[in-house]
Design an enzyme around this catalytic site. Structure first.
Site, PDB file in Angstrom:
ATOM      1  N   HIS A 122      19.401  -5.597  53.030  1.00 50.57           N
ATOM      2  CA  HIS A 122      19.410  -7.138  53.582  1.00 50.57           C
ATOM      3  C   HIS A 122      20.674  -7.531  54.303  1.00 50.57           C
ATOM      4  O   HIS A 122      21.589  -7.263  53.958  1.00 50.57           O
ATOM      5  CB  HIS A 122      18.416  -7.930  52.778  1.00 50.57           C
ATOM      6  CG  HIS A 122      19.513  -8.698  51.504  1.00 50.57           C
ATOM      7  ND1 HIS A 122      18.928  -8.854  50.460  1.00 50.57           N
ATOM      8  CD2 HIS A 122      20.931  -8.753  51.511  1.00 50.57           C
ATOM      9  CE1 HIS A 122      19.989  -9.312  49.641  1.00 50.57           C
ATOM     10  NE2 HIS A 122      20.992  -9.424  50.502  1.00 50.57           N
ATOM     11  N   GLU A 164      14.785  -9.456  54.167  1.00 48.36           N
ATOM     12  CA  GLU A 164      14.746  -8.219  53.282  1.00 48.36           C
ATOM     13  C   GLU A 164      14.006  -7.029  53.694  1.00 48.36           C
ATOM     14  O   GLU A 164      13.086  -7.544  54.826  1.00 48.36           O
ATOM     15  CB  GLU A 164      13.901  -8.697  52.169  1.00 48.36           C
ATOM     16  CG  GLU A 164      14.537  -9.854  51.249  1.00 48.36           C
ATOM     17  CD  GLU A 164      15.483  -9.123  50.159  1.00 48.36           C
ATOM     18  OE1 GLU A 164      16.084  -8.403  50.301  1.00 48.36           O
ATOM     19  OE2 GLU A 164      15.519 -10.054  49.039  1.00 48.36           O
ATOM     20  N   ASP A 173      22.040 -18.930  54.784  1.00 50.72           N
ATOM     21  CA  ASP A 173      21.088 -19.041  53.781  1.00 50.72           C
ATOM     22  C   ASP A 173      21.265 -19.952  52.745  1.00 50.72           C
ATOM     23  O   ASP A 173      22.474 -20.432  52.365  1.00 50.72           O
ATOM     24  CB  ASP A 173      20.391 -17.706  53.252  1.00 50.72           C
ATOM     25  CG  ASP A 173      21.469 -16.654  52.808  1.00 50.72           C
ATOM     26  OD1 ASP A 173      22.651 -17.244  52.593  1.00 50.72           O
ATOM     27  OD2 ASP A 173      21.391 -15.536  53.076  1.00 50.72           O
ATOM     28  N   ASN A 222      20.045  -3.293  49.240  1.00 55.81           N
ATOM     29  CA  ASN A 222      18.686  -2.783  50.175  1.00 55.81           C
ATOM     30  C   ASN A 222      18.849  -3.118  51.492  1.00 55.81           C
ATOM     31  O   ASN A 222      17.921  -2.489  52.214  1.00 55.81           O
ATOM     32  CB  ASN A 222      17.423  -3.439  49.569  1.00 55.81           C
ATOM     33  CG  ASN A 222      17.475  -4.978  49.542  1.00 55.81           C
ATOM     34  OD1 ASN A 222      18.578  -5.465  50.254  1.00 55.81           O
ATOM     35  ND2 ASN A 222      16.619  -5.804  49.333  1.00 55.81           N
TER      36      ASN A 222
HETATM   37  C1  F6R Z   1      24.463 -14.434  51.143  1.00 59.22           C
HETATM   38  C2  F6R Z   1      23.981 -13.500  51.785  1.00 59.22           C
HETATM   39  C3  F6R Z   1      23.719 -12.009  51.245  1.00 59.22           C
HETATM   40  C4  F6R Z   1      24.538 -11.403  50.866  1.00 59.22           C
HETATM   41  C5  F6R Z   1      24.358 -10.119  50.225  1.00 59.22           C
HETATM   42  C6  F6R Z   1      25.551  -9.221  49.377  1.00 59.22           C
HETATM   43  O1  F6R Z   1      24.635 -15.670  52.034  1.00 59.22           O
HETATM   44  O2  F6R Z   1      23.513 -13.533  52.974  1.00 59.22           O
HETATM   45  O3  F6R Z   1      23.051 -11.197  52.440  1.00 59.22           O
HETATM   46  O4  F6R Z   1      25.703 -11.115  51.749  1.00 59.22           O
HETATM   47  O5  F6R Z   1      23.315 -10.154  49.231  1.00 59.22           O
HETATM   48  O6  F6R Z   1      25.979 -10.212  48.414  1.00 59.22           O
HETATM   49  P1  F6R Z   1      27.050  -9.789  47.687  1.00 59.22           P
HETATM   50  O7  F6R Z   1      28.240 -10.054  48.341  1.00 59.22           O
HETATM   51  O8  F6R Z   1      27.479 -10.708  46.646  1.00 59.22           O
HETATM   52  O9  F6R Z   1      27.162  -8.138  47.176  1.00 59.22           O
END
Ligand code: F6R
Length: 240
Positions: free
Chosen positions: A138, A143, A67, A136
């Site tokens: 995702h 989401e 992303d 959450n």
């Molecule tokens: C980032 C992504 C998100 C993160 C998630 C966890 O490229 O795809 O799904 O993996 O938000 O983020 P952290 O590791 O910072 O808790």
């Protein structure tokens, strides 16, 4: 789906790294799917060390990131392109021309996703996709919602995700409210998935992964339907 509990964040990162060592040993021109955020930092350090030590070679590897914020200039220090260069690509012998991050500057939100999915398909698909999870549930920026989107697309970030990511910005208002993300179908097409989960604030996701339900309220639960997923978590995430 295998859930492996590691004693520490470092052990989890090395266990994930071992999957890359095994894959690149067998297939030096593998196509890798990468993620950003705090969780993969230990893995990226491990991969850079293994590359430096001559254990793995990234010369023929192609990568696709999950992303990118939208809109987002790749030169911005909070862009995921910038993150990947700084935390991995600048530290390994990869050809940056073979590293792809969704286009946060695309004018046409309708076609940006389909073009990204076509680029992945043209490289033969993703061999190993790395995922983190949001607190959450995702994955990528898919989401929780009443329906999820199959292909790569532009999406709104939830307030919870904006809150969680505010730590990287001066103030919450600076966090982009949209992103281009691989869709659920794009992720599920990867031949192998490794999902790394660290910290007590992700415990609810581990719980959701342990029952037999698949729900759009927790997109990570879709991983239960994939034939080759390894969940690696640390004790904090597992125990809550
Ligand atoms: C980032 C992504 C998100 C993160 C998630 C966890 O490229 O795809 O799904 O993996 O938000 O983020 P952290 O590791 O910072 O808790």
């Amino acid at each position: 789906m295998k859930i492996i509990v590691c004693n520490s964040y470092e052990e989890m990162s090395a266990a994930a790294g071992k999957l890359y060592v095994d894959l690149l040993t067998e297939k030096p021109d593998a196509v890798l799917g990468f993620a950003t955020g705090s969780t993969p930092l230990g893995l990226y350090q491990f991969l850079a060390e293994q590359n430096k030590a001559g254990v793995i070679d990234f010369k023929d590897v192609t990568t696709f990131n999950l992303d990118e914020y939208y809109p987002m200039d790749p030169a911005h220090d909070q862009s995921y392109r910038y993150f990947m260069n700084k935390n991995l690509f600048d530290n390994i012998n990869i050809d940056k021309a073979n590293t792809f991050v969704p286009d946060g500057t695309a004018k046409d939100v309708e076609t940006v996703g389909a073009a990204y999915d076509a680029a992945i398909d043209a490289k033969g698909g993703i061999d190993l996709q790395l995922l983190g999870v949001g607190r959450n549930g995702h994955i990528g920026f898919n989401e929780p919602d009443t329906a999820l989107v199959a292909g790569t697309h532009v999406t709104d970030l939830t307030d919870d995700t904006i809150d969680a990511n505010a730590r990287f910005f001066e103030k919450k208002e600076d966090v982009p409210t949209k992103a281009v993300t691989m869709g659920m179908g794009t992720i599920m097409k990867a031949r192998q998935i490794v999902c790394i989960i660290s910290g007590a604030n992700k415990h609810a996701v581990i719980e959701a992964l342990q029952n037999d339900l698949v729900t759009t309220d927790c997109p990570a639960t879709f991983l239960k339907m994939h034939p080759n997923v390894t969940i690696l978590c640390d004790k904090e995430a597992y125990e809550g």
